[in-house]
Structure formats: structure tokens, C-alpha cells
Write a protein that holds these residues in place. Structure first.
Motif, PDB file in Angstrom:
ATOM      1  N   SER A 302       0.639  -1.215   0.008  1.00 41.45           N
ATOM      2  CA  SER A 302      -0.078  -0.102  -0.043  1.00 41.45           C
ATOM      3  C   SER A 302       0.867   1.345   0.018  1.00 41.45           C
ATOM      4  O   SER A 302       1.956   1.393   0.860  1.00 41.45           O
ATOM      5  CB  SER A 302      -0.723   0.017   1.161  1.00 41.45           C
ATOM      6  N   CYS A 304       1.058   5.699  -0.137  1.00 36.26           N
ATOM      7  CA  CYS A 304       0.529   6.976  -0.091  1.00 36.26           C
ATOM      8  C   CYS A 304       1.073   8.102  -0.283  1.00 36.26           C
ATOM      9  O   CYS A 304       2.232   8.107   0.560  1.00 36.26           O
ATOM     10  CB  CYS A 304      -0.431   7.047   1.519  1.00 36.26           C
ATOM     11  N   SER A 365       4.615  -0.148   8.638  1.00 30.63           N
ATOM     12  CA  SER A 365       4.667   1.036   7.536  1.00 30.63           C
ATOM     13  C   SER A 365       5.892   1.836   7.700  1.00 30.63           C
ATOM     14  O   SER A 365       6.762   1.604   8.814  1.00 30.63           O
ATOM     15  CB  SER A 365       3.485   1.854   8.260  1.00 30.63           C
ATOM     16  N   HIS A 417       0.105   0.945 -10.809  1.00 31.48           N
ATOM     17  CA  HIS A 417       0.065   1.392  -9.327  1.00 31.48           C
ATOM     18  C   HIS A 417       0.766   2.390  -9.017  1.00 31.48           C
ATOM     19  O   HIS A 417      -0.172   3.399  -8.098  1.00 31.48           O
ATOM     20  CB  HIS A 417       0.559   0.365  -8.506  1.00 31.48           C
ATOM     21  N   GLN A 428      -4.346   5.971   0.534  1.00 31.35           N
ATOM     22  CA  GLN A 428      -3.814   4.635   0.475  1.00 31.35           C
ATOM     23  C   GLN A 428      -4.315   3.721  -0.595  1.00 31.35           C
ATOM     24  O   GLN A 428      -5.357   3.254  -0.467  1.00 31.35           O
ATOM     25  CB  GLN A 428      -3.960   4.097   1.963  1.00 31.35           C
ATOM     26  N   ALA A 430      -3.442   0.137  -2.500  1.00 30.25           N
ATOM     27  CA  ALA A 430      -2.804  -1.052  -2.080  1.00 30.25           C
ATOM     28  C   ALA A 430      -2.945  -1.919  -3.461  1.00 30.25           C
ATOM     29  O   ALA A 430      -3.949  -1.720  -4.087  1.00 30.25           O
ATOM     30  CB  ALA A 430      -3.409  -2.079  -0.973  1.00 30.25           C
ATOM     31  N   ASP A 431      -2.126  -2.863  -3.786  1.00 29.15           N
ATOM     32  CA  ASP A 431      -2.233  -3.634  -4.921  1.00 29.15           C
ATOM     33  C   ASP A 431      -1.214  -4.917  -4.558  1.00 29.15           C
ATOM     34  O   ASP A 431      -0.116  -4.834  -4.204  1.00 29.15           O
ATOM     35  CB  ASP A 431      -1.778  -2.966  -6.216  1.00 29.15           C
TER      36      ASP A 431
END
Length: 437
Positions: A302, A304, A365, A417, A428, A430-431
Motif C-alpha cells: 500500500s 500513500c 509502515s 499502481h 492509501q 494497495a495492490d
């Protein structure tokens, strides 16, 4: 005045001329007499000794001396002129042929591994072993093998312990290292020169890790080192395996892995090693992980992007379908993340290691500060991410399972992405991404 006769000085000189020769003659005679007496006494002693030996040809034997056997047997008393323990006693009047004499010499100098289990080679329809280490080394070079390891096992019932004796390795061959172009090692030696040592651990728990000393500049090292592992019953040992890793020491970089041997103790008669020490020999196998056949797995990431703070947040969520990296059919994965700016690595982060799993959950994170230029806002121009999924290993070098690049130079889902993250700040996104080689 008239002549009164010869003076006193002339008379004294004439007397000395008469005395000195006499004294010298007496001294020389005394020296000759002493020399003659000494020589005569020496001749008498020699004649007396020769006559005594002729009269008594058999002398009393010397007391025997205890000789300790190398194999640990009780001391044997060897008498003078006694036959060798390795020779075959023939009937009187029979002479041993040259073939038997050669065989006796070979048995005498043979390495003391009487019950060693060594792979046989079929020659002219009969099984035989290579006679020398050089022959075995040549065989390994011809067939591309990495060598063999010889070890001994003994179980101590009263102590609930197993003793593993690492005896030696034979005909070691280093695997090609493409990073060094096959010319020289990082320690300045050619690839033919090895400084081998052996690491040993018990699987599947990966406990009781030990290692031998380093033997310099050889392909046939001899160790003869014993390692005893306590608190293990026969039932527990039947579910365990011995894991040997043969490495070559490198002073200036990571040690080179030559190969490994996995010996399941279930394949050995454990009751046999209770009564005696059993010697075994195994071929060293390459650490081929066969990742291509299994696939390298996938990562769920993810991202951001926060332009106001000039910060990119990366969350490593989890991975799936990872390849089996060790003999336990599991892996110990973790992830390294590099932030690249104009192709240069400027920051690095990494996750914790997740032990013994092929589907790790990280949920970690990481925040990266993005460089900014004066007079312009923060952008992701020239920024990219490089991720590496690795398998942690305490014994050897950590293996890279797969890689992933997220940035403007990415391809497929990775590029899509990245574009979505750049176009949707403060979200955020995610992939899943497949890892590549």
C-alpha cells in the motif's frame, strides 16, 4: 794481564746445551709410553667384547613397551622383530608374492576409516574405490560434483546424547560465481584455492549450531572434530536430520557456499550407533533452490503520497505463494525497501523476519522523506522504490527470493499502481505485485 782461562758465563751456556736435549728426549719418551698403554688397553677391551659375543650369541631380550592403538583398542605389547599386525602370516617356507606385499603396504598406510561408507565406482565389472584423493578429485571435476563429506555417529545412551564427528571432506569444488567472472575471488585467490570449513545444525528446529575450524588452501581438508548434542532421545532423533553446509572462508566478503548435505536420521539404524561408532560418507549437493519452478511469490503493498509533507508512506502488508527455501519446506522471509532518487539509493528500510512461513503477514509502515527543489513543489519526479524479498538464514548468506520495482520505469501492474498513487495524493492505494528475478 795474562790469560786466566775460560769465563764463568761460557761454562754455564755449555751446561745448558747439554741438559735441554736430555729433558726433551725424556718428555717425548713418556708421551709415547702413555699412548702405547692407552692403545693396548683399548685393543684388549675390543678383543674381550668380541670373545664374549662369540661365546654367548643370545642376549637377554629387552622389556616390552606398551603401544597404544590409534583405534582406541587396549594397549598391545609389541616385541622386537615381531611381525606387523597388518601382515598375513604364511606357512614356513612360503614367500609372499609381490601382489601381497603391495597390498600389505597399502593396508599399513591406509587412512584409519575401516568401516567408512564410500560411493563405489564400477570398473571392469567389479566395484572398487578410488585409491587416492587425487583420483577422487579428478572424478569430481569430470562429473561436475562438489565432493563428499565423511562423518561418524555414536549415540551415548547413558547421557541421552549423540556425538557427530566431522572427519574430512574430499575433492571439494567451488560452484561458479558469476559476480566474480570466474577469475578471482575477493580475497585475491583463484577459484581453485579453498579455505573450507563445515557448519552443522539439527533440523527442523535449526538448533545446536556448530562449526569446524578453517583448513587453509586445500580441497581435501581433514578435521577430526567431535560435537556432542545432549538431551536427545532416540525417538526425538528419528524425526531429525543432520544439516551440513560446506563453505570456503573469505576474509574480505561473505564466505562462499560450496554445497550442503542433509542426512535424515530416520534413514540410519539408530540402534546400531548405540553399540559402535558408524562412519558414513555423503555427496555434497549444490544449494539449488528451484525458485523458477515454484514461482517467486507475490507482495501486497500500500502506497500513500503526501505532497504537503513531501513524504511517501509504504505499508508492507503481506506476501503469498513464496517458494520453499530450505529442507523444512518453509522460509524465513523479510523485505528490504530502497528509496531511489535519480537512480541513486538514498534511504533504506527493512521489515522484521517472519519465521517458518510461506505466507508472512508484515503489517509494517515506513515513511520516506522526498527531496525537494527550491521554487517548486514536492513531486515524485525521479523517485522510485526497489523492494527485495529475502530468506533469512543464520548459517549462510541470505538468499534473494524476488525483486520488485515501483516507479516510472516499472512495467505492468507496478507501473499502473505508481501512476495511480501519483494522480491520487493523500490516498492509501494497495495492490498485489508478482516478484521477478
Amino acid at each position: 794481564m795474562g790469560d786466566t782461562g775460560p769465563s764463568t758465563d761460557t761454562m754455564d751456556y755449555s751446561a745448558w746445551e747439554t741438559v735441554i736435549p736430555a729433558v726433551l728426549g725424556l718428555t717425548a719418551a713418556a708421551i709415547l709410553a702413555v699412548s702405547a698403554c692407552f692403545c693396548a688397553r683399548r685393543l684388549r677391551r675390543q678383543n674381550k667384547k668380541m670373545n664374549h659375543e662369540a661365546a654367548f650369541p643370545f642376549q637377554a631380550p629387552r622389556p616390552p613397551k606398551a603401544v597404544r592403538s590409534p583405534s582406541g583398542q587396549p594397549p598391545q605389547y609389541l616385541k622386537k622383530n615381531s611381525p606387523s599386525p597388518t601382515t598375513i602370516k604364511l606357512p614356513p617356507g612360503h614367500l609372499s608374492p609381490p601382489e601381497q606385499q603391495i597390498q600389505t603396504m597399502q593396508n599399513t598406510i591406509k587412512y584409519s576409516e575401516e568401516h567408512e561408507t564410500i560411493p563405489k565406482h564400477v570398473i571392469n565389472g567389479t566395484s572398487s574405490e578410488p585409491d587416492t584423493l587425487d583420483e577422487m578429485t579428478c572424478n569430481n571435476e569430470d562429473t561436475g560434483k562438489l565432493g563428499t563429506i565423511v562423518f561418524k555417529l555414536r549415540y551415548l545412551t547413558e547421557r541421552n546424547a549423540i556425538t557427530v564427528s566431522v572427519v574430512r571432506c574430499r575433492g571439494l569444488q567451488k560452484q561458479p560465481n558469476p559476480d566474480r567472472n570466474g577469475v578471482e575471488g575477493s580475497n585475491g585467490k583463484t577459484q581453485g584455492a579453498l579455505d573450507p570449513y563445515v557448519k552443522l545444525q539439527l533440523l527442523p528446529e535449526k538448533q545446536h549450531k556448530v562449526k569446524t575450524r578453517v583448513v587453509r588452501n586445500t580441497k581435501n581438508p581433514i578435521y577430526d572434530e567431535d560435537f556432542t548434542f545432549y538431551g536427545l532421545s532416540l525417538d526425538e532423533l528419528s524425526c531429525m536430520s543432520l544439516h551440513f553446509v560446506v563453505l570456503s572462508f573469505d576474509r574480505y566478503s561473505r564466505d562462499d557456499v560450496i554445497g550442503e548435505v542433509v542426512c535424515p536420521l530416520s534413514s540410519i539404524d539408530l540402534h546400531q550407533i548405540e553399540n559402535q561408532q558408524v562412519a558414513l560418507s555423503r555427496e555434497i549437493q549444490p544449494r539449488s533452490l528451484k525458485i523458477k519452478a515454484q514461482g517467486r511469490g507475490e507482495l501486497l503493498i500500500s502506497l500513500c503520497w503526501q505532497p504537503a509533507a513531501a513524504r511517501l508512506t509504504v505499508v508492507l502488508l503481506k506476501a503469498r505463494n513464496l517458494p520453499r527455501m530450505d529442507i523444512t519446506n518453509l522460509a524465513d522471509p523479510y523485505v528490504k525497501i530502497y528509496l531511489l532518487y535519480n537512480g541513486q539509493r538514498i534511504a533504506k528500510k527493512k521489515t522484521h523476519v517472519k519465521k517458518r512461513t510461506l505466507s508472512p503477514v508484515f503489517n509494517e509502515s515506513f515513511a520516506f522523506d522526498i527531496p525537494t527543489t527550491e521554487g517548486a513543489g514536492a513531486t515524485l519526479d525521479g523517485v522510485s522504490l526497489e523492494l527485495m524479498l529475502l530468506d533469512w538464514d543464520r548459517v549462510t548468506k541470505n538468499e534473494v527470493i524476488g525483486r520488485l520495482e515501483l516507479g516510472p520505469k516499472g512495467t505492468g501492474s507496478a507501473l499502473n499502481h505508481w501512476k495511480e498513487v501519483c494522480n491520487s495524493p493523500r490516498r492509501q492505494i494497495a495492490d498485489w505485485h508478482k516478484l521477478r528475478e
